[in-house]
Design a protein around this motif. Structure first.
Motif: not given
Lengths: 94, 140
Positions: B12-31
């Motif tokens: 969970a400690k590792v996967v947490f950061f993977m999900i956070i980075f994917f969320a940041v990617h989705l946030f910036f791709a959103g336009h």
């Protein structure tokens, strides 16, 4: 040719989804239903992948990752519920 | 009953950061592509829920020492502020401005004020989701 194959595989995945929904409703025990729900997540990923190939777009690939992550969290939550009886604890040392 | 879930906690400690980075990617791709503030916020709260499952409420409160209700008001301030800021330049409400900048690392980049609005949506979604989960999800 490849389009026909993709349409047939989409049909088969939909039939598999019907079987999973049957197990989800009928399932005698809770673990049966949990496994059915997890397999439905995997099936949804497959349907999205086949659909993205059929439509010739790569915009669905992000959504596959999204469904995978959500299905993983859901499976983990169900597994913890089956083992401990509660999902989120206040203090795990007690 | 004491259970041994060291594998789950380490993963969970590792996967947490993977999900956070994917969320940041989705946030910036959103336009221009699928994504945006709403999905990014939901995925970020999903990552925090994974930590809540692996650990407990006390540990996560120590890791994120913010009251999630404050995030709602901060996000609303961002969104409404971005929308109302257009009134200062004598253009209609919610008009967004953009321009092209020459950034040192990214090259030619287009920066939009719509992203600040999206940041507000992101914070509001995290705040609402985590408040709901912390309120009704905890077993006492």
């Amino acid at each position: 040719m490849i389009e026909t194959v993709l349409q047939i595989s989409l049909l088969l995945l939909a039939i598999a989804m019907i079987g999973l929904i049957y197990r989800l409703i009928k399932g005698p025990t809770v673990p049966d239903r949990v496994v059915a729900l997890d397999a439905m997540g995997v099936n949804l990923v497959s349907i999205t992948a086949v659909l993205s190939m059929l439509l010739g777009t790569s915009n669905y690939l992000d959504i596959i990752l999204l469904i995978g992550i959500l299905a993983f969290i859901g499976t983990v939550a169900f597994a913890k519920f089956l083992e401990k009886g509660k999902v989120i604890e206040h203090d795990r040392d007690q | 009953m004491k259970t041994n879930d060291v594998i789950f906690q380490t993963v969970a400690k590792v996967v947490f950061f993977m999900i956070i980075f994917f969320a940041v990617h989705l946030f910036f791709a959103g336009h221009y592509y699928p994504g945006g503030g709403f999905v990014g916020g939901l995925l970020t709260s999903g990552a925090i829920v994974l930590l809540l499952l692996a650990y407990d409420m006390k540990t996560v409160r120590r890791g994120f020492p913010v009251d999630f209700k404050w995030l709602i008001s901060l996000g609303l301030l961002f969104s409404v502020g971005t929308a109302a800021g257009s009134l200062m330049f004598n253009v209609p409400f919610f008009t967004h401005a953009y321009d092209y900048f020459q950034l040192p690392l990214f090259g030619k980049t287009s920066l939009h004020t719509a992203m600040l609005f999206d940041l507000g949506v992101y914070l509001v979604v995290i705040g609402v989701t985590m408040t709901i989960i912390q309120t009704i999800g905890e077993s006492e």
